[in-house]
Scaffold this motif. Structure first.
Motif, PDB file in Angstrom:
ATOM      1  N   UNK A   1       6.545  -3.747   1.529  1.00  0.00           N
ATOM      2  CA  UNK A   1       5.077  -3.720   1.674  1.00  0.00           C
ATOM      3  C   UNK A   1       4.469  -4.324   0.317  1.00  0.00           C
ATOM      4  N   UNK A   2       3.086  -4.619   0.384  1.00  0.00           N
ATOM      5  CA  UNK A   2       2.242  -5.157  -0.478  1.00  0.00           C
ATOM      6  C   UNK A   2       1.603  -4.099  -1.004  1.00  0.00           C
ATOM      7  N   UNK A   3       1.971  -3.846  -2.412  1.00  0.00           N
ATOM      8  CA  UNK A   3       1.383  -2.831  -3.124  1.00  0.00           C
ATOM      9  C   UNK A   3      -0.012  -3.091  -3.354  1.00  0.00           C
ATOM     10  N   UNK A   4      -0.641  -4.403  -3.655  1.00  0.00           N
ATOM     11  CA  UNK A   4      -1.957  -4.469  -3.690  1.00  0.00           C
ATOM     12  C   UNK A   4      -2.952  -4.169  -2.712  1.00  0.00           C
ATOM     13  N   UNK A   5      -2.245  -4.447  -1.210  1.00  0.00           N
ATOM     14  CA  UNK A   5      -3.053  -4.124  -0.048  1.00  0.00           C
ATOM     15  C   UNK A   5      -2.958  -2.597   0.072  1.00  0.00           C
ATOM     16  N   UNK A   6      -1.823  -1.861  -0.191  1.00  0.00           N
ATOM     17  CA  UNK A   6      -1.846  -0.553  -0.264  1.00  0.00           C
ATOM     18  C   UNK A   6      -2.915   0.386  -0.986  1.00  0.00           C
ATOM     19  N   UNK A   7      -2.952  -0.337  -2.269  1.00  0.00           N
ATOM     20  CA  UNK A   7      -3.974   0.356  -3.202  1.00  0.00           C
ATOM     21  C   UNK A   7      -5.428   0.144  -2.492  1.00  0.00           C
ATOM     22  N   UNK A   8      -5.685  -1.265  -2.166  1.00  0.00           N
ATOM     23  CA  UNK A   8      -6.822  -1.532  -1.543  1.00  0.00           C
ATOM     24  C   UNK A   8      -7.375  -0.385  -0.481  1.00  0.00           C
ATOM     25  N   UNK A   9      -6.395  -0.343   0.525  1.00  0.00           N
ATOM     26  CA  UNK A   9      -6.536   0.589   1.670  1.00  0.00           C
ATOM     27  C   UNK A   9      -6.730   2.015   1.125  1.00  0.00           C
TER      28      UNK A   9
END
Length: 390
Positions: free
Chosen positions: A67-75
């Motif tokens: 998964x993409x950590x950055x995208x998860x944080x943003x979500x």
């Protein structure tokens, strides 16, 4: 789970809570930390470490991120929590988001020693002085005589048959898988609702008794109870749930008569290994503490050291002993364990969970821990130790 008409009514009345809970469920599914932090090359590195006479630290390899950590944080931080009217529940979900965000930071820094250890501390904390004193207090007791029940003679296949037999008293499916990439001899994967057994290891009769009451009696009971709840957070896990869940699991060992002084010492060694991380110990330093100074056999010492140093410094193991202390205290006060078996919940969130029950957003448990019904512990030394932990 509660019946559809009632659930539909709740979803309409508390639409904002259900929406955010469902959003977090989709995100959290990707981040089971233990599936990333267990090294892929344990046996190879163990062999090389022993061959070097404990002088060359292992170099572990870990699974790649899916998964993409950055995208998860943003979500995570795009959730509109202000729409939840109840302040207590709104605060609870805010803390849940911070907890899982910290978990993502843990996963994305696995293998980066200082960064990972720092992130691990934010999720699991570090042993307190009392924790370390309790560990040393346990370790000063002389070892008990070795009985036939401690002899490791059962194969992984025989362990599978034992667990299947044990699980028949619980009315839920038991999905068992074999693995070579886990640090423990057996563990529950909450995401896949399965019991993983380490292949190519031998088990003692006591160990099978212990693991059955720990993994099936608590971890699978809370996995399946959590799935029956209207809100997914019961299944995914509240902040600080590890200490409570592991405390319940070791207490299940105690109540079933499976807990031994040897096992309690194992939990004490884990505290000292976690404490050694704060002191800046290398893998070989921690191994020397456990094997060289405390004289634990090298295979068990390696496992304890591995569990503490995996990822770059993982402090989760410190929580088993402190969790047991808190659950045992609750037992002495004759408080029910049922609220804590309703999913992957935490002692810290009992009040918000009570609020969820009042609102109809939490249900009674479908499954309970059968070991809790009668205290089968006959070991007076264990009683004395547990009664005198600080």
């Amino acid at each position: 789970m509660i019946q559809s008409p009632k659930l539909n009514e709740l979803q309409r009345e508390y639409a904002d809570i259900f929406e955010i809970d469902a959003n977090l469920d989709r995100l959290v599914k990707k981040i089971e930390l233990l599936s990333y932090v267990n090294p892929l090359n344990i046996e190879k590195e163990k062999h090389q470490f022993f061959a070097s006479k404990y002088s060359v630290d292992p170099e572990f390899r870990y699974p790649k991120l899916k998964f993409s950590p950055y995208k998860l944080h943003r979500m995570f931080f795009s959730q509109r929590l202000e729409r939840i009217e109840d302040e207590q529940i709104r605060t609870m979900y805010k803390e849940i988001i911070y907890y899982y965000s910290n978990m993502v930071q843990c996963i994305e820094t696995i293998g980066q020693k200082k960064k990972f250890h720092y992130n691990s501390l934010r999720v699991y904390g570090s042993p307190t002085e009392k924790d370390v004193e309790n560990a040393r207090f346990i370790l000063h007791y002389a070892d008990e005589p070795v009985s036939g029940e401690m002899e490791k003679i059962f194969t992984a296949e025989e362990a599978k048959a034992y667990f299947e037999d044990f699980a028949e008293q619980y009315d839920f499916p038991l999905n068992i898988k074999f693995s070579t990439h886990i640090a423990a001899e057996a563990m529950v994967s909450n995401a896949s609702q399965s019991l993983l057994i380490k292949r190519n290891v031998k088990f003692s009769k006591n160990q099978l008794h212990t693991l059955a009451n720990h993994e099936i009696g608590v971890h699978l009971v809370t996995t399946y109870n959590g799935q029956q709840q209207p809100l997914k957070i019961f299944s995914n896990g509240f902040p600080k749930n590890v200490e409570t869940q592991e405390g319940l699991a070791v207490f299940s060992e105690y109540m079933s008569g499976a807990l031994t002084l040897k096992r309690l010492k194992e939990l004490a060694y884990r505290v000292l290994a976690s404490d050694s991380l704060i002191k800046g110990y290398t893998f070989s330093d921690t191994f020397d503490l456990i094997h060289g100074q405390y004289k634990l056999n090298r295979d068990d010492a390696f496992t304890i050291t591995l569990r503490a140093h995996r990822g770059g410094g993982f402090t989760k193991d410190r929580l088993y002993l402190s969790g047991l202390k808190k659950i045992y205290k609750r037992y002495l006060q004759e408080e029910s364990m049922e609220p804590l078996l309703s999913g992957k919940v935490s002692l810290d969130y009992e009040q918000p969970i009570q609020k969820l029950h009042k609102l109809g957003l939490a249900e009674k448990n479908q499954f309970t821990n059968l070991a809790y019904l009668q205290n089968l512990n006959m070991n007076k030394t264990l009683d004395f130790i547990l009664n005198n932990l600080k």
